[in-house]
Motif scaffolding. Structure first.
Motif, PDB file in Angstrom:
ATOM      1  N   ALA A 119       0.826  -1.209   0.000  1.00 26.42           N
ATOM      2  CA  ALA A 119       0.000   0.000   0.000  1.00 26.42           C
ATOM      3  C   ALA A 119       0.861   1.261   0.000  1.00 26.42           C
ATOM      4  O   ALA A 119       0.544   2.246  -0.684  1.00 26.42           O
ATOM      5  CB  ALA A 119      -0.930  -0.004   1.213  1.00 26.42           C
ATOM      6  N   TYR A 120       1.967   1.220   0.746  1.00 26.20           N
ATOM      7  CA  TYR A 120       2.872   2.369   0.793  1.00 26.20           C
ATOM      8  C   TYR A 120       3.495   2.628  -0.578  1.00 26.20           C
ATOM      9  O   TYR A 120       3.617   3.778  -1.015  1.00 26.20           O
ATOM     10  CB  TYR A 120       3.957   2.086   1.831  1.00 26.20           C
ATOM     11  CG  TYR A 120       4.796   3.277   2.223  1.00 26.20           C
ATOM     12  CD1 TYR A 120       4.287   4.263   3.064  1.00 26.20           C
ATOM     13  CD2 TYR A 120       6.095   3.424   1.756  1.00 26.20           C
ATOM     14  CE1 TYR A 120       5.053   5.347   3.437  1.00 26.20           C
ATOM     15  CE2 TYR A 120       6.869   4.514   2.112  1.00 26.20           C
ATOM     16  CZ  TYR A 120       6.352   5.467   2.957  1.00 26.20           C
ATOM     17  OH  TYR A 120       7.117   6.547   3.310  1.00 26.20           O
ATOM     18  N   ALA A 140       3.822   5.721  -5.515  1.00 24.43           N
ATOM     19  CA  ALA A 140       3.786   5.776  -6.982  1.00 24.43           C
ATOM     20  C   ALA A 140       2.724   6.761  -7.460  1.00 24.43           C
ATOM     21  O   ALA A 140       2.940   7.503  -8.438  1.00 24.43           O
ATOM     22  CB  ALA A 140       3.501   4.381  -7.535  1.00 24.43           C
ATOM     23  N   THR A 141       1.588   6.794  -6.776  1.00 21.80           N
ATOM     24  CA  THR A 141       0.530   7.737  -7.162  1.00 21.80           C
ATOM     25  C   THR A 141       0.976   9.180  -6.988  1.00 21.80           C
ATOM     26  O   THR A 141       0.769  10.026  -7.880  1.00 21.80           O
ATOM     27  CB  THR A 141      -0.724   7.466  -6.313  1.00 21.80           C
ATOM     28  OG1 THR A 141      -1.146   6.112  -6.502  1.00 21.80           O
ATOM     29  CG2 THR A 141      -1.842   8.409  -6.707  1.00 21.80           C
ATOM     30  N   VAL A 142       1.626   9.471  -5.865  1.00 23.51           N
ATOM     31  CA  VAL A 142       2.058  10.842  -5.599  1.00 23.51           C
ATOM     32  C   VAL A 142       3.139  11.271  -6.586  1.00 23.51           C
ATOM     33  O   VAL A 142       3.061  12.352  -7.195  1.00 23.51           O
ATOM     34  CB  VAL A 142       2.560  10.967  -4.148  1.00 23.51           C
ATOM     35  CG1 VAL A 142       3.193  12.334  -3.926  1.00 23.51           C
ATOM     36  CG2 VAL A 142       1.417  10.756  -3.174  1.00 23.51           C
ATOM     37  N   PHE A 143       4.159  10.421  -6.777  1.00 28.14           N
ATOM     38  CA  PHE A 143       5.250  10.794  -7.685  1.00 28.14           C
ATOM     39  C   PHE A 143       4.770  10.878  -9.128  1.00 28.14           C
ATOM     40  O   PHE A 143       5.244  11.723  -9.899  1.00 28.14           O
ATOM     41  CB  PHE A 143       6.401   9.799  -7.566  1.00 28.14           C
ATOM     42  CG  PHE A 143       7.290  10.048  -6.387  1.00 28.14           C
ATOM     43  CD1 PHE A 143       8.085  11.182  -6.326  1.00 28.14           C
ATOM     44  CD2 PHE A 143       7.331   9.162  -5.330  1.00 28.14           C
ATOM     45  CE1 PHE A 143       8.906  11.424  -5.233  1.00 28.14           C
ATOM     46  CE2 PHE A 143       8.139   9.383  -4.239  1.00 28.14           C
ATOM     47  CZ  PHE A 143       8.924  10.514  -4.186  1.00 28.14           C
ATOM     48  N   SER A 144       3.843  10.020  -9.505  1.00 30.46           N
ATOM     49  CA  SER A 144       3.301  10.102 -10.862  1.00 30.46           C
ATOM     50  C   SER A 144       2.563  11.420 -11.073  1.00 30.46           C
ATOM     51  O   SER A 144       2.706  12.067 -12.122  1.00 30.46           O
ATOM     52  CB  SER A 144       2.364   8.919 -11.108  1.00 30.46           C
ATOM     53  OG  SER A 144       1.776   9.000 -12.388  1.00 30.46           O
ATOM     54  N   ALA A 145       1.805  11.831 -10.062  1.00 28.01           N
ATOM     55  CA  ALA A 145       1.086  13.102 -10.186  1.00 28.01           C
ATOM     56  C   ALA A 145       2.035  14.297 -10.199  1.00 28.01           C
ATOM     57  O   ALA A 145       1.785  15.292 -10.887  1.00 28.01           O
ATOM     58  CB  ALA A 145       0.083  13.239  -9.045  1.00 28.01           C
TER      59      ALA A 145
END
Length: 415
Positions: A35-36, A41-46
């Motif tokens: 989950a971490y 990955a979601t934050v860095f992708s955004a």
């Protein structure tokens, strides 16, 4: 009222399988890490995806403009750029840089190998060099991990010794310890408060403050010498000290520096101290993460069995004041068949109410019993750290976890 047959059977099965808790902790940690990773990955992708798309668009525009202006076909231009990328991989840059494979450059390279930093700005290009790297890195990384573990053991022991001295001074000033209570030398390991251990939270705070100070000092040096801005220097310090080693920023790569010898020595000292400090800090934080996992697992404990209820109630009231509880646990562990001579001791062991005078006297007597292993923590003995450590949710473990199991208050079976 008897618990249901199926619930009682499941509770017994849980007690018959001693590794269930460890397996549950492992699976819970694996799920949390997954989950971490997904959240990261979601934050860095955004954050980084728009910048990547804009940079790709600018590069394509520049490539087509260059091809049109100088009348060079795109396939020829791309072949030239591939040759330049190969030169970059070999360590050749447009600006003048220090040689990569002279002795100082090679020493810097093997340092990044054995410390597992691996910047990637220098890599072996020959087959012999790659084969030698495999063998060299196998033993070098193992030896360096051992060095980090030994450093962790000594830094925890040093912090325990210093914090014990401060705690004992505080007790003397408050009048809980008489001035002549301790006669032995400070390093003899047989003084007062021999069982006191530092809290993992205090150790984490000290290591965190030291890591911040070290990173700020190193960043000031890199900003002045390398010409990076301060945020980039802090970023480089964390990436290097944590052995992530992206390689986008690498220190000591220019051909000439002002006060070059002094700078390279300072760079070496900062990296060595930073890696050791962050390694120790990471391991202390892992203890806190394990405590959180234990707390989560306790929420899923079986509560159908009366014995489980009774055990949970005792553990839940561990910090409650129970007359003679500390003394009782100590005497049971030291001599299970021992007899108690006084009526006061008998009443304390039976859990009856005692007077405030008796409670105060018992607390004064059991100060040393409460803190049984302070000198052992400061001086590194005894080594039997794996005995009964499963009681507190911290099995003996290996490596850094085994080192800290008997050196911090939250991981010790004497709590």
């Amino acid at each position: 009222m008897m618990p249901p047959r199926g619930a009682l059977g499941s509770c017994r099965r849980r007690r018959l399988a001693p590794l269930n808790e460890d397996n549950g902790r492992f699976l819970l940690l694996a799920a949390l890490i997954a989950a971490y990773l997904s959240a990261g990955a979601t934050v860095f992708s955004a954050l980084e995806s728009p910048s990547e798309a804009a940079a790709q668009l600018r590069w394509n525009r520049t490539l087509h403009n260059f091809s049109r202006i100088f009348n060079i076909s795109l396939p020829e231009l791309r072949a030239f750029l591939r040759s330049y990328e190969a030169a970059m991989a070999a360590g050749i840059r447009v600006d003048a840089l220090r040689p990569r494979w002279d002795f100082p450059g090679a020493f810097y390279f093997v340092g990044t190998v054995v410390s597992t930093i691996g910047f990637g700005m220098t890599t072996p290009a020959t087959v012999a060099g790659k084969v030698f790297l495999i063998v060299y890195g196998l033993f070098g990384c193992a030896g360096t991990i051992l060095f980090f573990n030994l450093f962790l053991e000594r830094i925890i022991s040093l912090l325990a010794f210093i914090m014990k001295a401060c705690y004992e001074r505080q007790l003397r000033r408050s009048g809980l310890l008489p001035p002549n209570f301790r006669r032995e030398p400070a390093m003899s390991g047989m003084g007062s408060l021999v069982g006191w251990k530092p809290s993992v939270y205090h150790v984490m705070l000290i290591l965190g403050i030291f890591a911040i100070i070290l990173s700020c000092c190193a960043s000031a040096m890199y900003t002045a010498v390398e010409g990076w801005n301060y945020v980039d220097s802090l970023y480089y310090c964390f990436v290097t000290f944590s052995t992530i080693g992206f390689g986008d920023l690498v220190s000591s790569q220019n051909a000439v520096y002002q006060n070059q010898g002094l700078y390279r020595f300072g760079n070496f000292i900062f990296i060595l101290m930073g890696v050791c400090c962050i390694y120790s800090l990471f391991n202390v934080i892992s203890i806190i993460i394990k405590q959180v996992l234990n707390w989560v697992l306790k929420k899923f404990e079986c509560r159908c069995c009366p014995k489980c209820h009774k055990s949970s109630a005792r553990l839940g009231r561990r910090n409650a004041i129970t007359p003679g509880a500390r003394l009782r646990r100590h005497n049971i562990s030291m001599d299970a068949d021992g007899q108690y001579d006084s009526d006061t001791e008998g009443r304390r062991l039976s859990g009856e109410m005692i007077s405030m005078r008796e409670l105060t006297a018992s607390n004064k007597v059991s100060l040393a019993i409460l803190q049984k292993q302070l000198s052992e923590t400061a001086n590194g003995y005894p080594r039997n750290v794996c005995i009964n450590t499963r009681q507190n949710g911290f099995s003996a473990g290996v490596g850094a976890l085994a080192i800290m199991n008997n050196r911090l208050a939250e991981t010790s079976d004497s709590r």
